[in-house]
Each structure stands twice: as structure tokens, then as C-alpha cells.
Write a protein that holds these residues in place. Structure first.
Motif, PDB file in Angstrom:
ATOM      1  N   GLU A  66       0.847  -1.194   0.000  1.00 52.22           N
ATOM      2  CA  GLU A  66       0.000   0.000   0.000  1.00 52.22           C
ATOM      3  C   GLU A  66       0.885   1.248   0.000  1.00 52.22           C
ATOM      4  O   GLU A  66       1.688   1.400  -0.889  1.00 52.22           O
ATOM      5  CB  GLU A  66      -0.982  -0.044   1.164  1.00 52.22           C
ATOM      6  CG  GLU A  66      -1.941  -1.211   1.062  1.00 52.22           C
ATOM      7  CD  GLU A  66      -2.879  -1.323   2.240  1.00 52.22           C
ATOM      8  OE1 GLU A  66      -2.923  -0.411   3.086  1.00 52.22           O
ATOM      9  OE2 GLU A  66      -3.586  -2.341   2.308  1.00 52.22           O
ATOM     10  N   ASN A  67       0.779   2.115   0.998  1.00 54.93           N
ATOM     11  CA  ASN A  67       1.592   3.337   0.994  1.00 54.93           C
ATOM     12  C   ASN A  67       2.780   3.243   1.947  1.00 54.93           C
ATOM     13  O   ASN A  67       3.351   4.247   2.326  1.00 54.93           O
ATOM     14  CB  ASN A  67       0.725   4.549   1.353  1.00 54.93           C
ATOM     15  CG  ASN A  67       0.196   4.468   2.774  1.00 54.93           C
ATOM     16  OD1 ASN A  67       0.280   3.434   3.419  1.00 54.93           O
ATOM     17  ND2 ASN A  67      -0.363   5.559   3.244  1.00 54.93           N
ATOM     18  N   ARG A  68       3.161   2.032   2.320  1.00 57.31           N
ATOM     19  CA  ARG A  68       4.279   1.833   3.248  1.00 57.31           C
ATOM     20  C   ARG A  68       5.450   1.180   2.529  1.00 57.31           C
ATOM     21  O   ARG A  68       5.275   0.448   1.561  1.00 57.31           O
ATOM     22  CB  ARG A  68       3.856   0.933   4.408  1.00 57.31           C
ATOM     23  CG  ARG A  68       2.749   1.483   5.241  1.00 57.31           C
ATOM     24  CD  ARG A  68       2.353   0.517   6.339  1.00 57.31           C
ATOM     25  NE  ARG A  68       2.152  -0.852   5.898  1.00 57.31           N
ATOM     26  CZ  ARG A  68       1.001  -1.369   5.501  1.00 57.31           C
ATOM     27  NH1 ARG A  68      -0.076  -0.622   5.481  1.00 57.31           N
ATOM     28  NH2 ARG A  68       0.913  -2.627   5.132  1.00 57.31           N
ATOM     29  N   ALA A  69       6.633   1.447   3.057  1.00 61.16           N
ATOM     30  CA  ALA A  69       7.840   0.778   2.560  1.00 61.16           C
ATOM     31  C   ALA A  69       8.673   0.381   3.775  1.00 61.16           C
ATOM     32  O   ALA A  69       8.732   1.103   4.765  1.00 61.16           O
ATOM     33  CB  ALA A  69       8.643   1.698   1.656  1.00 61.16           C
ATOM     34  N   ARG A  70       9.299  -0.773   3.686  1.00 59.62           N
ATOM     35  CA  ARG A  70      10.176  -1.239   4.758  1.00 59.62           C
ATOM     36  C   ARG A  70      11.522  -1.588   4.153  1.00 59.62           C
ATOM     37  O   ARG A  70      11.605  -2.254   3.130  1.00 59.62           O
ATOM     38  CB  ARG A  70       9.583  -2.465   5.435  1.00 59.62           C
ATOM     39  CG  ARG A  70      10.480  -2.977   6.564  1.00 59.62           C
ATOM     40  CD  ARG A  70       9.857  -4.122   7.297  1.00 59.62           C
ATOM     41  NE  ARG A  70       8.827  -3.588   8.179  1.00 59.62           N
ATOM     42  CZ  ARG A  70       8.357  -4.230   9.218  1.00 59.62           C
ATOM     43  NH1 ARG A  70       8.800  -5.435   9.517  1.00 59.62           N
ATOM     44  NH2 ARG A  70       7.437  -3.693   9.981  1.00 59.62           N
ATOM     45  N   ILE A  71      12.574  -1.116   4.802  1.00 57.65           N
ATOM     46  CA  ILE A  71      13.947  -1.432   4.405  1.00 57.65           C
ATOM     47  C   ILE A  71      14.549  -2.246   5.538  1.00 57.65           C
ATOM     48  O   ILE A  71      14.386  -1.899   6.712  1.00 57.65           O
ATOM     49  CB  ILE A  71      14.782  -0.151   4.200  1.00 57.65           C
ATOM     50  CG1 ILE A  71      14.121   0.784   3.181  1.00 57.65           C
ATOM     51  CG2 ILE A  71      16.206  -0.509   3.760  1.00 57.65           C
ATOM     52  CD1 ILE A  71      14.779   2.156   3.091  1.00 57.65           C
ATOM     53  N   SER A  72      15.238  -3.315   5.183  1.00 56.60           N
ATOM     54  CA  SER A  72      15.907  -4.099   6.224  1.00 56.60           C
ATOM     55  C   SER A  72      17.312  -4.485   5.769  1.00 56.60           C
ATOM     56  O   SER A  72      17.595  -4.569   4.582  1.00 56.60           O
ATOM     57  CB  SER A  72      15.110  -5.352   6.578  1.00 56.60           C
ATOM     58  OG  SER A  72      15.012  -6.215   5.476  1.00 56.60           O
ATOM     59  N   ALA A  73      18.169  -4.679   6.757  1.00 55.28           N
ATOM     60  CA  ALA A  73      19.541  -5.138   6.533  1.00 55.28           C
ATOM     61  C   ALA A  73      19.760  -6.314   7.468  1.00 55.28           C
ATOM     62  O   ALA A  73      19.432  -6.241   8.655  1.00 55.28           O
ATOM     63  CB  ALA A  73      20.536  -4.031   6.831  1.00 55.28           C
ATOM     64  N   THR A  74      20.319  -7.387   6.923  1.00 54.98           N
ATOM     65  CA  THR A  74      20.504  -8.603   7.709  1.00 54.98           C
ATOM     66  C   THR A  74      21.898  -9.159   7.505  1.00 54.98           C
ATOM     67  O   THR A  74      22.356  -9.304   6.370  1.00 54.98           O
ATOM     68  CB  THR A  74      19.470  -9.681   7.293  1.00 54.98           C
ATOM     69  OG1 THR A  74      18.162  -9.112   7.384  1.00 54.98           O
ATOM     70  CG2 THR A  74      19.565 -10.893   8.179  1.00 54.98           C
TER      71      THR A  74
END
Length: 118
Positions: A66-74
Motif C-alpha cells: 500500500e503506501n508503506r515501505a520497509r527497508i531491512s539489513a541482515t
């Protein structure tokens, strides 16, 4: 933000010189004023997770819904407390809507606010 429902994953070498590539990769996927800085801080936090032993690779993920974004680093080792509560995480928390540590303790994530235009 891009259309809903996309996920991009990329493995980056565990080297400081890769931070510029992380920012460029993020810029090509998210049109959000803070996305590059957040991705950089996440990457650097994982990179610095083990003094003297950098992770071989760091997986960066960008997901949209939808209107969200998630960035992750692992990384592939548990993060020490300094990386989960240190200066980089303060920057991440100020620039993002919400942020946290992955359930396995190997990564960090940040969810972005939708940008408001006036």
C-alpha cells in the motif's frame, strides 16, 4: 512510493565501500527523501556488528505494501547490543515511522512514513 506489493533483495559485500552501492540501489527503488540515508545507516550498523570481523555479505531488502515501505539489513550473526541501540539506530528511529530488530536478532529494519506533499 512505488506500486504496492513489491519486494527487492540484494546481497552486498561486507565492506565499507559497498555503502555507496546500497544508497544507489535504494534510490533506484524508493522515491522517498530519507530512504537512502536509512538504508545506509542500516547497512553500516550491520557492517559494524563485529569489531574486526565484518560479515561476508549483508542482505538488503526493500518491501512495499500500500503506501508503506520497509527497508531491512541482515547479517548472518546475532547483533551485539551496541548495534541494536547505538547511534545509528537513533538516526534510523528519527527518520522512520517505526524500526526494530529482526526476530532472530541478525538484522535491523525501518518502516518509512509516506511522504506528504503540500
Amino acid at each position: 512510493m512505488p506500486e504496492s506489493g513489491h519486494t527487492w533483495r540484494m546481497l552486498f559485500k561486507g565492506k565499507a565501500t559497498e555503502a555507496a552501492h546500497v544508497r544507489q540501489w535504494t534510490r533506484g527503488r524508493l522515491d522517498h527523501c530519507d530512504a537512502q540515508q536509512i538504508a545506509n545507516e542500516l547497512f553500516v550498523a550491520i557492517l559494524g556488528s563485529l569489531i574486526g570481523r565484518h560479515p561476508d555479505v549483508i542482505e538488503m531488502t526493500i518491501s512495499t505494501a500500500e503506501n508503506r515501505a520497509r527497508i531491512s539489513a541482515t547479517g548472518f550473526l546475532p547483533l551485539p547490543v551496541l548495534q541494536t541501540h547505538g547511534p545509528g539506530t537513533l538516526i534510523i528511529s528519527k527518520l522512520s515511522h517505526s524500526s526494530g530488530v529482526s526476530p532472530d536478532g541478525h538484522g535491523l529494519w525501518a518502516q518509512l512514513h509516506p511522504e506528504v506533499t503540500t
